[in-house]
Enzyme design. Structure first.
Site, mmCIF file in Angstrom:
data_model
loop_
_atom_site.group_PDB
_atom_site.id
_atom_site.type_symbol
_atom_site.label_atom_id
_atom_site.label_comp_id
_atom_site.label_asym_id
_atom_site.label_seq_id
_atom_site.Cartn_x
_atom_site.Cartn_y
_atom_site.Cartn_z
ATOM 1 C CG HIS A 102 18.246 -33.989 43.632
ATOM 2 N ND1 HIS A 102 18.155 -35.330 43.917
ATOM 3 C CD2 HIS A 102 18.909 -33.898 42.457
ATOM 4 C CE1 HIS A 102 18.738 -36.021 42.948
ATOM 5 N NE2 HIS A 102 19.199 -35.177 42.048
ATOM 6 C CD GLU A 103 19.138 -30.680 40.642
ATOM 7 O OE1 GLU A 103 20.296 -30.987 40.283
ATOM 8 O OE2 GLU A 103 18.147 -31.411 40.435
ATOM 9 C CD GLU A 163 23.565 -35.493 34.450
ATOM 10 O OE1 GLU A 163 23.200 -34.519 35.117
ATOM 11 O OE2 GLU A 163 23.723 -36.619 34.924
ATOM 12 N N GLY A 197 13.742 -32.071 35.636
ATOM 13 C CA GLY A 197 13.431 -31.241 36.795
ATOM 14 C C GLY A 197 14.400 -30.090 36.994
ATOM 15 C CB ALA A 198 16.580 -28.892 38.762
ATOM 16 C CG MET A 199 22.025 -29.707 34.748
ATOM 17 S SD MET A 199 22.226 -31.512 34.901
ATOM 18 C CE MET A 199 23.981 -31.613 35.198
ATOM 19 C CD GLU A 200 23.819 -32.683 38.694
ATOM 20 O OE1 GLU A 200 22.621 -32.526 38.363
ATOM 21 O OE2 GLU A 200 24.430 -33.754 38.522
ATOM 22 C CG ASN A 201 24.390 -26.885 34.918
ATOM 23 O OD1 ASN A 201 24.652 -27.904 34.306
ATOM 24 N ND2 ASN A 201 23.219 -26.275 34.837
ATOM 25 C CD GLU A 232 21.393 -37.752 39.434
ATOM 26 O OE1 GLU A 232 20.666 -37.413 40.387
ATOM 27 O OE2 GLU A 232 21.950 -36.910 38.692
HETATM 28 N N1 TRP Z 1 21.407 -34.490 36.917
HETATM 29 C C1 TRP Z 1 20.062 -33.996 36.909
HETATM 30 C C2 TRP Z 1 19.508 -34.271 38.302
HETATM 31 O O1 TRP Z 1 19.058 -35.319 38.633
HETATM 32 C C3 TRP Z 1 19.151 -34.640 35.965
HETATM 33 C C4 TRP Z 1 19.412 -34.558 34.521
HETATM 34 C C5 TRP Z 1 20.024 -35.436 33.736
HETATM 35 C C6 TRP Z 1 18.865 -33.644 33.654
HETATM 36 N N2 TRP Z 1 19.898 -35.127 32.428
HETATM 37 C C7 TRP Z 1 19.177 -34.040 32.358
HETATM 38 C C8 TRP Z 1 18.118 -32.520 33.869
HETATM 39 C C9 TRP Z 1 18.718 -33.349 31.273
HETATM 40 C C10 TRP Z 1 17.692 -31.824 32.770
HETATM 41 C C11 TRP Z 1 17.973 -32.228 31.484
HETATM 42 O O2 TRP Z 1 19.594 -33.501 39.156
HETATM 43 ZN ZN ZN Z 2 20.347 -35.552 40.439
#
Ligand code: TRP
Ligand code: ZN
Length: 861
Positions: free
Chosen positions: A301-302, A125, A265-269, A324
């Protein structure tokens, strides 16, 4: 601006076109190698638009092969220019195979596939998948993924991707091959791959319907003991979403990987979250109460994205707030249920009043659903996320918790498996509640901060109370005409004899009058209770009325808000030339004293009530920010309070119970109040011993940091010694060293410049790691107003140096770093000059990324 030959083409929301092709399935093979990873991608494509060429996105890829239905294409059959692969002539339904080579070790942008130490990690993302293979890199193309990963078995015990593991074996030559299948079609931004050697924590969760889900948390070797809190938080989040929104997890496995190399912060894959290690790892000795809070909220959140983001995703990136804003709202509600709801809300309000109001007043102003974007990474903003969450919260306020939940259910039922829009969401809320939301929808298209004016009139003879509300929104950098919004204004009437009334006013006009009958005496009105709308409030209440609210309002947030407004007025009076001692009424000190003497159960709230507003909150009250005036007023007030209530701070400090560290609401409150007292006590000459004792006796990081911060802010000699001790003690622990970097960078004295210089040569500092860079430079530019705005421009030059250096390494992080410089127009003449100079230097550099270019050019135009 440097002449700009690159194709910097901003996209407009209104130009959206559905994809010309769909890609229902994709089969990805990775042969991992740090310098030359081979990616082969086999896709089934189906035409949607007659006559269209196939145009795939790709960046930093070496193309090795293209085949259609197993026939290799010659160079003449495709066009590889710019950042795309175009095949003009393709059938209506076909198999496309593309083989590319990439170099993860050279990827310092941390987008696509990159090395995180010895591990492989991905971040797709928003538009990172195009750095892995040629694809329709857009959120409305959903595919079912099969992924095969091959790597040296000995070094890579874990080869992870989304969904379920369907095969694993080791070949004769010592390679490990693992296959994954994700049954849920998803856009490519939710794809993830991780390969490495980790410590694994395992647990499981039984869903409401009785299915067992395996939970796996992967952390760097040796860090297992720091993973348990995150794992427990995950289970709480899973339970909460079942109870609050009736939403269950859908796969049999949920994996979380913690990495120290991460852009956000983190990523919801799907099924495989990747986290910044800062938001996973915690133990008493290394993590503050704030860290624990953040971990729980980001884990939530994730997890919540699995429904709001993954099962229902976004049609295009302009709709980002659809997932978001909604998911931030959901994580805020979760945190409020897990701990102190009042404190959660106060934190959220502070963020809106500082960073979000600042963004609205900046050249980057945009609605929560932006209209025009050059670099999507620049729109992961406080406006899209946090104002977006406020907009969702207002919907819940207007429709009620029940009505809101019904709207959510309808939204998810209608759009499950789809890429949806913000309008779809509003429509579901509207249909489920039979409530016309057309005016409310303006919150999605209108940028800027609305000013609310509020006044009251009371007629004792008729016992009628008349409340008058007005709204106006000033033009913003992106938009000149502003309409009247639907604004939910919660109020509380404080009548005599402890009588109270609550009402919800719906303001729909520019000016509107609300009348209340049978009001037996003139009440004090609490406006915008619980910050019921993300607006600025101008109210005519007297100082006395504000202090009355601070003492008696039902809502803790309203009490805090009233005293913040009170201080904000006092700061303005001092800036206007009044004497700081004289503007403070005795009643104020009596009240503060009574809080210190009898703090009651909610000690965290008392600590907030005893805190002065921060510089950033005050700054947003002014068009032209009087930097020196605000800082000086705050310093005077702080010293006055410290002196006047000296003995009360000491006795409160001594009376607040101290017990072995636990992360729970009551203990967090105790620590917070003690830290608050310590902060004021530090301004007495004889405080050194207490500061040292607090530091040395601390059995947890919160208390350690409290001692460091108190001694730092009071500019005591103790600080230098404590920071040296702290840095020495933790010199091989990156996450704790980030705190040391932050403390060095936020020193209010000029010493900060030398310290930052020194810290850059610390063995753990690295420009390639965003956590380190942020710990040092974002802390400096965003939390050290005195030195960042140093009159000689040194602070601005330091930031320019960091941005330029970072832009060549990691543009996404560089572009976030630059934010405080963009609003140069809001400072005095000489600061304007100094800021504009450094922006111009950046603008003139020949190789600016799109990320930094978009911001600098908007700022200078
Ligand atoms: N979708 C992620 C979140 O809010 C955030 C996100 C977007 C992100 N781009 C990113 C995280 C790039 C890490 C690197 O939960
Ligand atoms: Zn998010």
């Amino acid at each position: 601006m440097a002449t700009d030959q690159q194709n910097r083409q901003a996209k407009s929301r209104h130009d959206y076109q559905p994809p010309a092709f769909l890609i229902p399935t994709i089969d990805l093979h990775f042969e991992l190698d740090s310098a030359a990873t081979i990616v082969s991608s086999v896709m089934q494509l189906r035409r949607q638009t007659a006559g269209a060429a196939l145009k795939l996105d790709g960046q930093h890829l070496k193309l090795l092969q293209v085949l259609i239905d197993n026939k290799q294409l010659s160079d003449a059959q495709y066009d590889l220019s710019g950042e795309s692969l175009t095949i003009p002539d393709v059938p209506d339904a076909f198999e496309l195979k593309i083989v590319t080579q990439i170099a993860p070790v050279e990827n310092t942008a941390l987008e696509g596939l990159y090395m995180a130490g010895n591990s492989y990690c991905t971040q797709c993302e928003a538009e990172g998948f195009r750095r892995i293979s040629y694809f329709l890199d857009r959120p409305d193309v959903l595919s079912e993924y099969r992924v095969t990963i091959k790597a040296a078995a000995a070094s890579y015990p874990y080869l992870l991707s989304n969904g379920n593991k369907i095969a694993e074996h080791i070949t004769a030559d010592g390679s490990r091959i693992v296959q994954w299948h994700d049954p849920f079609p998803k856009p490519c931004y939710l794809f993830a791959l991780v390969a490495g050697d980790y410590d694994l924590l395992e647990d499981n969760f039984i869903t409401a319907s009785g299915r067992e889900v395996a939970l796996q948390l992967f952390v760097d070797k040796g860090q297992a003991h720091r993973g348990d809190f995150a794992l427990q938080a995950l289970k709480r989040a899973m339970r909460w979403d079942e109870q609050r929104f009736n939403l269950e997890y859908d796969l049999d496995i949920y994996m979380v990987v913690a990495t120290d190399f991460f852009n956000m912060g983190a990523m919801e894959n799907k099924g495989l979250n990747v986290f910044n290690s800062k938001y996973v790892l915690a133990e008493t000795a290394t993590a503050t109460d704030r860290d624990y809070f953040n971990i729980e909220s980001i884990i939530g959140h994730e997890y919540f994205h699995n429904w709001t983001g993954n099962r229902v995703t976004c049609q295009d990136w302009f709709q980002l707030s659809l997932k978001e804003g909604l998911t931030v709202f959901r994580d805020q509600e979760f945190s409020a249920d897990m701990g102190s709801a009042t404190l959660c809300r106060i934190d959220a309000v502070k963020l809106i009043r500082t960073a979000q109001f600042a963004e609205d007043a900046s050249p980057m102003a945009h609605p929560i659903r932006p209209e025009s974007v050059l670099e999507m990474n620049n729109f992961y903003t406080v406006t899209v996320y946090d104002k977006g969450a406020e907009v969702i919260r207002m919907l819940q306020t207007i429709l009620g918790k029940e009505g809101f939940a019904q709207g959510m259910a309808l939204y998810l039922k209608r759009h499950d498996g789809q890429a949806a829009t913000c309008d779809d969401f509003i429509r579901a809320m509207q249909d489920a509640n039979r409530y016309d939301l057309s005016q409310f929808a303006l919150w999605y298209s209108q940028s800027g901060t609305t000013q609310l004016t509020a006044s009251q009139q009371y007629d004792a003879a008729t016992q009628v109370l008349t409340l008058t509300l007005g709204q106006s929104t000033a033009a913003t950098a992106d938009q000149s005409v502003k309409k009247a919004l639907l604004i939910p204004v919660r109020i509380e009437l404080l009548l005599s004899g402890n009588e109270k009334q609550s009402h919800l006013l719906l303001l729909t006009e520019y000016d509107q009058v609300f009348s209340f009958n049978n009001i037996s005496n003139e009440p004090v009105v609490v406006w915008l209770e619980h910050f019921s709308a993300p607006v600025k409030l101008q109210q005519q209440s007297s100082d006395d009325a504000l202090l009355h609210i601070a003492a008696f309002a039902t809502d803790g947030v309203a009490r805090w808000d009233a005293i913040q407004q009170f201080w904000s007025r006092k700061v303005a009076e001092v800036i206007a030339g009044k004497n700081a001692q004289h503007v403070l009424p005795p009643k104020l000190f009596q009240m503060m004293q009574s809080w210190l003497r009898d703090p009651g159960d909610d000690k965290a709230l008392i600590a907030e009530l005893l805190s002065l507003p921060d510089f950033e909150t005050l700054a947003e009250q002014y068009e032209q920010i009087p930097v020196d005036g605000i800082l000086s007023a705050l310093e005077q007030f702080r010293q006055i309070i410290a002196d006047r209530l000296q003995s009360d701070f000491v006795s409160c400090y001594q009376q607040v119970p101290v017990s072995a560290y636990q992360y729970d609401e009551a203990s967090v409150g105790n620590r917070r109040l003690r830290a608050l007292c310590l902060g004021y006590i530090a301004f007495q000459h004889n405080s050194q011993q207490l500061l040292q004792a607090h530091y040395h006796q601390a059995d947890n990081m919160s208390d350690t940091i409290a001692a460091l911060m108190a001694s730092q802010q009071a500019q005591t000699d103790t600080f230098k010694a404590l920071l040296a001790d702290f840095s020495q003690r933790w010199n091989s622990d990156v996450l704790v060293m980030d705190k040391a970097f932050g403390l060095a960078a936020t020193q209010p004295s000029e010493q900060v410049f030398t310290s930052i210089e020194e810290m850059q040569s610390h063995p753990l500092f690295s420009w390639k790691n965003p956590n380190r860079v942020r710990a040092l430079f974002s802390a400096f530019s965003m939390r050290n107003p005195r030195q960042f705005h140093s009159a000689d421009g040194k602070g601005y030059q330091l930031l320019q140096y960091a941005v330029a250096k970072m832009d060549a390494i990691n543009p996404q992080v560089a572009a976030r770093l630059i934010t405080p410089l963009l609003s140069w127009r809001r400072y005095d003449e000489s600061r304007q000059q100094a800021m504009r100079n450094v922006l111009q230097v950046l603008a003139d550099s020949s190789s600016l990324s799109n990320d930094v270019f978009e911001k600098v050019s908007r700022s200078l135009s």
